[in-house]
Design a protein around this motif. Structure first.
Motif, PDB file in Angstrom:
ATOM      1  N   LEU A 146      69.927  -9.064  -9.010  1.00  0.00           N
ATOM      2  CA  LEU A 146      68.882  -9.988  -9.443  1.00  0.00           C
ATOM      3  C   LEU A 146      69.404 -11.407  -9.570  1.00  0.00           C
ATOM      4  CD1 LEU A 146      67.299  -7.642 -12.108  1.00  0.00           C
ATOM      5  CD2 LEU A 146      66.106  -8.528 -10.086  1.00  0.00           C
ATOM      6  N   VAL A 147      70.548 -11.557 -10.202  1.00  0.00           N
ATOM      7  CA  VAL A 147      71.112 -12.899 -10.388  1.00  0.00           C
ATOM      8  C   VAL A 147      71.496 -13.503  -9.034  1.00  0.00           C
ATOM      9  CG1 VAL A 147      73.037 -14.186 -11.382  1.00  0.00           C
ATOM     10  CG2 VAL A 147      71.850 -12.477 -12.745  1.00  0.00           C
ATOM     11  N   ASP A 148      72.048 -12.688  -8.150  1.00  0.00           N
ATOM     12  CA  ASP A 148      72.384 -13.186  -6.809  1.00  0.00           C
ATOM     13  C   ASP A 148      71.135 -13.646  -6.051  1.00  0.00           C
ATOM     14  OD1 ASP A 148      75.036 -12.667  -7.289  1.00  0.00           O
ATOM     15  OD2 ASP A 148      75.103 -10.816  -6.116  1.00  0.00           O
ATOM     16  N   ALA A 149      69.995 -13.001  -6.340  1.00  0.00           N
ATOM     17  CA  ALA A 149      68.739 -13.379  -5.674  1.00  0.00           C
ATOM     18  C   ALA A 149      68.106 -14.624  -6.285  1.00  0.00           C
ATOM     19  CB  ALA A 149      67.747 -12.215  -5.741  1.00  0.00           C
ATOM     20  N   GLY A 150      68.623 -15.059  -7.451  1.00  0.00           N
ATOM     21  CA  GLY A 150      68.122 -16.281  -8.070  1.00  0.00           C
ATOM     22  C   GLY A 150      67.380 -16.087  -9.372  1.00  0.00           C
ATOM     23  N   LEU A 151      67.186 -14.836  -9.804  1.00  0.00           N
ATOM     24  CA  LEU A 151      66.508 -14.582 -11.070  1.00  0.00           C
ATOM     25  C   LEU A 151      67.476 -14.767 -12.227  1.00  0.00           C
ATOM     26  CD1 LEU A 151      64.821 -13.118  -8.787  1.00  0.00           C
ATOM     27  CD2 LEU A 151      63.855 -11.780 -10.638  1.00  0.00           C
ATOM     28  N   ARG A 152      66.970 -15.248 -13.363  1.00  0.00           N
ATOM     29  CA  ARG A 152      67.859 -15.650 -14.446  1.00  0.00           C
ATOM     30  C   ARG A 152      67.494 -15.052 -15.808  1.00  0.00           C
ATOM     31  NH1 ARG A 152      70.431 -16.524 -10.803  1.00  0.00           N
ATOM     32  NH2 ARG A 152      71.468 -18.423 -10.072  1.00  0.00           N
ATOM     33  N   ILE A 153      66.459 -14.223 -15.872  1.00  0.00           N
ATOM     34  CA  ILE A 153      66.066 -13.608 -17.139  1.00  0.00           C
ATOM     35  C   ILE A 153      65.850 -12.121 -16.901  1.00  0.00           C
ATOM     36  CG2 ILE A 153      64.497 -13.676 -19.106  1.00  0.00           C
ATOM     37  CD1 ILE A 153      63.644 -16.475 -18.238  1.00  0.00           C
ATOM     38  N   ILE A 154      66.540 -11.286 -17.692  1.00  0.00           N
ATOM     39  CA  ILE A 154      66.465  -9.839 -17.526  1.00  0.00           C
ATOM     40  C   ILE A 154      66.132  -9.203 -18.866  1.00  0.00           C
ATOM     41  CG2 ILE A 154      67.705  -7.749 -16.850  1.00  0.00           C
ATOM     42  CD1 ILE A 154      69.514  -9.519 -15.106  1.00  0.00           C
ATOM     43  N   GLU A 155      65.108  -8.374 -18.858  1.00  0.00           N
ATOM     44  CA  GLU A 155      64.645  -7.673 -20.058  1.00  0.00           C
ATOM     45  C   GLU A 155      64.813  -6.171 -19.869  1.00  0.00           C
ATOM     46  OE1 GLU A 155      60.274  -6.325 -21.670  1.00  0.00           O
ATOM     47  OE2 GLU A 155      60.466  -8.355 -20.860  1.00  0.00           O
ATOM     48  N   VAL A 213      66.006  -3.632  -5.052  1.00  0.00           N
ATOM     49  CA  VAL A 213      65.631  -4.661  -6.017  1.00  0.00           C
ATOM     50  C   VAL A 213      65.871  -6.052  -5.443  1.00  0.00           C
ATOM     51  CG1 VAL A 213      66.265  -5.665  -8.246  1.00  0.00           C
ATOM     52  CG2 VAL A 213      65.890  -3.202  -8.047  1.00  0.00           C
ATOM     53  N   ARG A 214      66.972  -6.212  -4.734  1.00  0.00           N
ATOM     54  CA  ARG A 214      67.262  -7.516  -4.122  1.00  0.00           C
ATOM     55  C   ARG A 214      66.175  -7.886  -3.113  1.00  0.00           C
ATOM     56  NH1 ARG A 214      71.838  -6.297  -2.495  1.00  0.00           N
ATOM     57  NH2 ARG A 214      73.112  -7.146  -4.183  1.00  0.00           N
ATOM     58  N   MET A 215      65.712  -6.922  -2.336  1.00  0.00           N
ATOM     59  CA  MET A 215      64.678  -7.183  -1.338  1.00  0.00           C
ATOM     60  C   MET A 215      63.356  -7.561  -2.023  1.00  0.00           C
ATOM     61  SD  MET A 215      63.292  -4.697   1.714  1.00  0.00           S
ATOM     62  CE  MET A 215      62.653  -3.480   0.542  1.00  0.00           C
ATOM     63  N   LYS A 216      62.983  -6.844  -3.084  1.00  0.00           N
ATOM     64  CA  LYS A 216      61.753  -7.183  -3.794  1.00  0.00           C
ATOM     65  C   LYS A 216      61.860  -8.556  -4.448  1.00  0.00           C
ATOM     66  CE  LYS A 216      60.693  -2.359  -4.973  1.00  0.00           C
ATOM     67  NZ  LYS A 216      60.467  -1.406  -6.095  1.00  0.00           N
ATOM     68  N   ALA A 217      63.023  -8.859  -5.022  1.00  0.00           N
ATOM     69  CA  ALA A 217      63.223 -10.169  -5.636  1.00  0.00           C
ATOM     70  C   ALA A 217      63.066 -11.284  -4.618  1.00  0.00           C
ATOM     71  CB  ALA A 217      64.593 -10.232  -6.298  1.00  0.00           C
ATOM     72  N   ALA A 218      63.568 -11.061  -3.413  1.00  0.00           N
ATOM     73  CA  ALA A 218      63.450 -12.075  -2.365  1.00  0.00           C
ATOM     74  C   ALA A 218      61.983 -12.346  -2.031  1.00  0.00           C
ATOM     75  CB  ALA A 218      64.193 -11.614  -1.118  1.00  0.00           C
ATOM     76  N   GLY A 219      61.142 -11.306  -2.106  1.00  0.00           N
ATOM     77  CA  GLY A 219      59.721 -11.510  -1.850  1.00  0.00           C
ATOM     78  C   GLY A 219      59.076 -12.399  -2.901  1.00  0.00           C
ATOM     79  N   PHE A 220      59.463 -12.217  -4.153  1.00  0.00           N
ATOM     80  CA  PHE A 220      58.930 -13.065  -5.219  1.00  0.00           C
ATOM     81  C   PHE A 220      59.428 -14.506  -5.079  1.00  0.00           C
ATOM     82  CE2 PHE A 220      57.756  -9.147  -7.374  1.00  0.00           C
ATOM     83  CZ  PHE A 220      56.587  -9.495  -8.021  1.00  0.00           C
TER      84      PHE A 220
END
Length: 206
Positions: free
Chosen positions: A32-41, A193-200
Motif C-alpha cells: 500500500l505504501v509503495d502504491a502511494g497510500l499513507r493511512i492504514i486502519e 492489493v497493489r493492483m487495486k490501489a493503483a486503480g484508486f
C-alpha cells in the motif's frame, strides 16, 4: 506528528484492512505504501488486531499513519495507544471516545450521520469526521453538510466507495475516503492489493 489533513493531502485514501492477520499485514502494508497510500486502519474485529497494528507501527510508522477502526471503548483506545497506533476511527458518534483519544495524543476520526452528531464530535475535539454508512447518504447530502461544517475539517465518506464513485464525492467536498473491500478482502495478497490501489490512484489523478 503530522495532522490528519496533512496525511490526507499526501493521499486522501484510508485503507481499511478488515480481517487481516498479523502474519500477512506487513506485506500488505508495504504494498500500500509503495502504491502511494499513507493511512492504514486495522479494524478491531480482525484477528489479533493490536498485534497487526503494532507491527505496522514499528515497520511503517515513519511512512504512514497507522490506526484502528471499529473502536468502541476507552480500553480499545488505551490498547491502540499502547500498540503504537496514532489514529482512532469509530463507526459511531461517541464524543467521550474522541476526548479519550485526544487525551492520549491520538488523531480522532469518529463516525457520524447527522448534523447533531457532527457538531457534538467537533466539540469533543475530532480531527475529522467519517460519514458512515456513505451508501445511505449521497454527495448531495455531503454538499449540504459542508455548507455548515468548519471548512478545514476533513469529512470522509466510508462505505461502498469505488474508483468510479470518487469524483462526485470529491466535487461535493470530501476530504478523503475510507476504502474497505474495494481495496482488500481477506485472502488478498500484496500483489492484488497493489493492483487495486493503483486503480484508486489512477482515478484520483483523473
Amino acid at each position: 506528528m503530522a495532522t490528519l489533513k496533512e496525511h490526507l493531502d499526501a493521499c486522501p485514501l484510508v485503507t481499511i484492512l478488515r480481517g487481516v492477520a498479523p502474519d500477512e499485514v506487513m506485506a500488505l502494508g508495504e504494498a500500500l505504501v509503495d502504491a502511494g497510500l499513507r493511512i492504514i486502519e486495522v479494524p478491531l474485529n480482525s484477528p489479533d488486531p493490536f498485534e497487526s497494528i503494532a507491527r505496522l507501527a514499528r515497520g511503517l510508522g515513519t511512512r504512514a499513519l497507522i490506526g484502528a477502526g471499529t473502536v468502541m471503548t476507552a480500553e480499545d483506545v488505551a490498547r491502540l495507544a499502547g500498540a503504537g497506533g496514532q489514529l482512532m476511527v469509530t463507526p459511531h458518534a461517541d464524543p467521550a471516545l474522541v476526548a479519550e483519544a485526544k487525551r492520549r495524543g491520538l488523531i480522532a476520526l469518529p463516525g457520524f450521520f447527522t448534523p447533531a452528531e457532527a457538531f457534538a464530535l467537533i466539540g469533543a475535539g475530532a480531527d475529522g469526521l467519517k460519514l458512515f454508512p456513505a451508501e445511505a447518504a449521497s454527495p448531495a447530502v455531503l454538499k449540504a453538510l459542508r455548507a455548515v461544517l468548519p471548512p478545514a475539517l476533513p469529512v470522509l465518506p466510508v462505505g461502498g466507495i469505488t474508483p468510479a464513485t470518487l469524483a462526485p464525492w470529491r466535487e461535493a467536498g470530501a476530504g478523503g475516503f475510507g476504502i474497505g473491500s474495494a481495496l482488500y478482502r481477506p485472502g488478498d495478497d500484496a500483489a492484488a492489493v497493489r493492483m487495486k490501489a493503483a486503480g484508486f490512484i489512477a482515478a484520483l489523478a483523473s
